[in-house]
Design a protein around this motif. Structure first.
Motif, mmCIF file in Angstrom:
data_model
loop_
_atom_site.group_PDB
_atom_site.id
_atom_site.type_symbol
_atom_site.label_atom_id
_atom_site.label_comp_id
_atom_site.label_asym_id
_atom_site.label_seq_id
_atom_site.Cartn_x
_atom_site.Cartn_y
_atom_site.Cartn_z
ATOM 1 N N ASP A 136 12.321 66.549 38.291
ATOM 2 C CA ASP A 136 11.967 67.733 37.520
ATOM 3 C C ASP A 136 10.477 67.967 37.510
ATOM 4 N N GLY A 137 9.731 67.205 38.318
ATOM 5 C CA GLY A 137 8.301 67.422 38.386
ATOM 6 C C GLY A 137 7.537 66.796 37.252
ATOM 7 N N SER A 138 8.157 65.959 36.425
ATOM 8 C CA SER A 138 7.474 65.370 35.289
ATOM 9 C C SER A 138 6.335 64.487 35.777
ATOM 10 N N MET A 139 5.220 64.496 35.048
ATOM 11 C CA MET A 139 4.041 63.742 35.437
ATOM 12 C C MET A 139 4.097 62.336 34.872
ATOM 13 N N THR A 140 3.531 61.407 35.589
ATOM 14 C CA THR A 140 3.375 60.050 35.107
ATOM 15 C C THR A 140 1.970 59.876 34.583
ATOM 16 N N PRO A 141 1.737 58.896 33.681
ATOM 17 C CA PRO A 141 0.403 58.707 33.118
ATOM 18 C C PRO A 141 -0.655 58.548 34.207
ATOM 19 N N GLY A 142 -1.755 59.287 34.033
ATOM 20 C CA GLY A 142 -2.860 59.211 34.965
ATOM 21 C C GLY A 142 -2.731 60.124 36.168
ATOM 22 N N GLU A 143 -1.569 60.725 36.368
ATOM 23 C CA GLU A 143 -1.340 61.605 37.508
ATOM 24 C C GLU A 143 -1.943 62.978 37.230
ATOM 25 N N THR A 144 -2.495 63.598 38.253
ATOM 26 C CA THR A 144 -3.051 64.935 38.108
ATOM 27 C C THR A 144 -2.445 65.846 39.169
ATOM 28 N N SER A 145 -2.478 67.125 38.921
ATOM 29 C CA SER A 145 -1.914 68.094 39.852
ATOM 30 C C SER A 145 -2.736 69.359 39.797
ATOM 31 N N ASP A 146 -2.664 70.142 40.878
ATOM 32 C CA ASP A 146 -3.358 71.425 40.902
ATOM 33 C C ASP A 146 -2.653 72.454 40.036
ATOM 34 N N ARG A 147 -1.357 72.238 39.787
ATOM 35 C CA ARG A 147 -0.562 73.138 38.947
ATOM 36 C C ARG A 147 0.206 72.308 37.917
ATOM 37 N N VAL A 148 -0.007 72.608 36.655
ATOM 38 C CA VAL A 148 0.644 71.877 35.572
ATOM 39 C C VAL A 148 1.299 72.876 34.630
ATOM 40 N N LEU A 149 2.533 72.614 34.250
ATOM 41 C CA LEU A 149 3.233 73.438 33.269
ATOM 42 C C LEU A 149 3.493 72.611 32.017
ATOM 43 N N VAL A 150 3.042 73.115 30.882
ATOM 44 C CA VAL A 150 3.295 72.480 29.591
ATOM 45 C C VAL A 150 4.529 73.144 29.000
ATOM 46 N N LEU A 151 5.583 72.365 28.821
ATOM 47 C CA LEU A 151 6.885 72.895 28.408
ATOM 48 C C LEU A 151 7.198 72.476 26.975
ATOM 49 N N ASN A 152 7.414 73.461 26.123
ATOM 50 C CA ASN A 152 7.903 73.210 24.769
ATOM 51 C C ASN A 152 9.425 73.369 24.795
ATOM 52 N N PRO A 153 10.179 72.275 24.740
ATOM 53 C CA PRO A 153 11.630 72.372 24.917
ATOM 54 C C PRO A 153 12.373 72.911 23.702
ATOM 55 N N VAL A 154 11.707 73.049 22.553
ATOM 56 C CA VAL A 154 12.394 73.495 21.345
ATOM 57 C C VAL A 154 11.945 74.881 20.895
ATOM 58 N N SER A 155 11.123 75.558 21.677
ATOM 59 C CA SER A 155 10.719 76.911 21.301
ATOM 60 C C SER A 155 11.886 77.871 21.485
ATOM 61 N N GLY A 156 11.838 78.977 20.733
ATOM 62 C CA GLY A 156 12.902 79.961 20.837
ATOM 63 C C GLY A 156 14.258 79.365 20.525
ATOM 64 N N SER A 157 15.251 79.711 21.321
ATOM 65 C CA SER A 157 16.604 79.196 21.122
ATOM 66 C C SER A 157 16.814 77.843 21.786
ATOM 67 N N GLY A 158 15.825 77.390 22.555
ATOM 68 C CA GLY A 158 15.922 76.088 23.191
ATOM 69 C C GLY A 158 16.794 76.039 24.431
ATOM 70 N N ASP A 159 17.274 77.194 24.899
ATOM 71 C CA ASP A 159 18.172 77.197 26.053
ATOM 72 C C ASP A 159 17.452 77.508 27.363
ATOM 73 N N HIS A 160 16.139 77.424 27.342
ATOM 74 C CA HIS A 160 15.350 77.798 28.500
ATOM 75 C C HIS A 160 14.971 76.624 29.388
ATOM 76 N N VAL A 161 15.194 75.405 28.914
ATOM 77 C CA VAL A 161 14.599 74.234 29.555
ATOM 78 C C VAL A 161 15.024 74.087 31.007
ATOM 79 N N ASP A 162 16.323 74.112 31.282
ATOM 80 C CA ASP A 162 16.798 73.895 32.653
ATOM 81 C C ASP A 162 16.244 74.951 33.605
ATOM 82 N N ASP A 163 16.241 76.211 33.159
ATOM 83 C CA ASP A 163 15.731 77.281 34.018
ATOM 84 C C ASP A 163 14.243 77.108 34.286
#
Length: 323
Positions: free
Chosen positions: A2-29
């Motif tokens: 799922d592209g999750s980062m490990t400690p110390g890892e860096t990337s040119d593109r990072v997405l910060v995901l709040n899994p409980v925002s809204g109705s919470g049904d957006h995570v998989d998409d």
């Protein structure tokens, strides 16, 4: 993966995901779309995570996306700013909250469209506002209680946006204690003069990308270096209880509404500290200094975005970025 980062890892593109925002049904998409577009993903688990993840990623990342509501975006912008990386890091909006007012204002219509905009959309340099030492991109509302903010329903936020917090505060407190304030606004570049207002207020609303006056649109000009200030004076609260009445009051001339446009202002309470909602995040203080940082944030925007919402003819769909 799922592209999750490990400690110390860096990337040119990072997405910060709040899994409980809204109705919470957006995570998989979001996870699938982010992986398809080359993002590393960091999921928040507790308060402060979004700001910390953005602060850690920003020095190396050219792009940090916020997947959540306005509060998640606020946290990410504050994290990038804390890394002193606003000039080098683009922040993208992936709307997964309830109202998603800011995303709508910058022309982003949903999850899939957000990633299309990231790849193909115009980049605009928009204003960021600072309240004391905390940034906000959409709005700051004084007089909102933390309890009313946390208890505002999903349906109300979807219908009224940030004004839902105003309505919920009024309904919760019943007999509303007015705010004894002194508001000083600075002179602006277009003939706006420095002015002061002192009196009893119900609320004070400061819009960066959010307009509180005028029923035509909720979007303010977020590239003009000015804040739109609306002071709701101590009037009969029954006039504000209905959603339509609430929008109507802010959209018409009223002896109970004071309007200003300014690059900066100071608000002093002559009594107790006041709770301010910065994009839904609470700041409690007796004195707040608010100012704009023009063009500080680079953001991908959709075709529906208009820098000046009152002058659409100047911005036909497809106008290239930063023209």
């Amino acid at each position: 993966m799922d592209g999750s980062m490990t400690p110390g890892e860096t990337s040119d593109r990072v997405l910060v995901l709040n899994p409980v925002s809204g109705s919470g049904d957006h995570v998989d998409d979001v996870v699938e779309l982010a992986a398809d577009h080359g993002f590393e993903i960091r999921r928040t688990e507790q308060g402060g995570d979004a700001t910390r993840f953005a602060r850690e990623a920003a020095p190396e990342a050219a792009l940090v996306a916020a997947a959540g509501g306005d509060g998640t975006l606020n946290a990410v912008v504050n994290g990038v700013a804390a890394a002193d990386a606003l000039e080098t890091t683009t922040v993208a909006v992936v709307p997964a909250g309830t109202g998603n007012n800011f995303a709508t204002n910058v022309g982003i219509r949903g999850l899939e469209h957000a990633f299309t905009v990231i790849e193909d959309g115009r980049r605009r340099e928009i204003d960021v506002a600072t309240a004391n030492d905390r940034r906000f991109v959409n709005s700051c509302v004084g007089g909102i209680t933390a309890e009313a903010s946390s208890d505002t329903t999903t349906e109300s936020k979807a219908d009224l946006g940030v004004l839902a917090y105003v309505k919920n505060t009024i309904e919760r407190v019943g007999e509303f204690d007015s705010l004894p304030l002194r508001v000083e606004t600075a002179a602006g570049p277009n003939g706006e003069t420095a002015q002061s207002w002192e009196g009893e207020a119900l609320f004070v609303l400061i819009g960066n990308c959010r307009r509180f006056t005028g029923v035509r649109t909720a979007q303010a000009n977020v590239e003009d270096g000015l804040l739109e200030v609306t002071i709701v004076e101590d009037a009969a609260t029954t006039d504000l209880l209905g959603g339509a009445a609430l929008e109507g009051l802010f959209g018409q001339d009223s002896t109970h509404i004071v309007r200003r446009r300014t690059p900066s202002l100071a608000i002093d309470s002559r009594a107790d500290s006041i709770e301010y909602s910065l994009d839904g995040e609470i700041l409690e203080t007796e004195t707040v200094r608010i100012e704009t940082d023009p063009g500080a944030l680079t953001l991908p925007v959709g075709d529906g975005y208009r820098p000046d919402p009152d002058d659409e003819e100047r911005w036909p769909i497809g106008t290239p970025a930063n023209q």
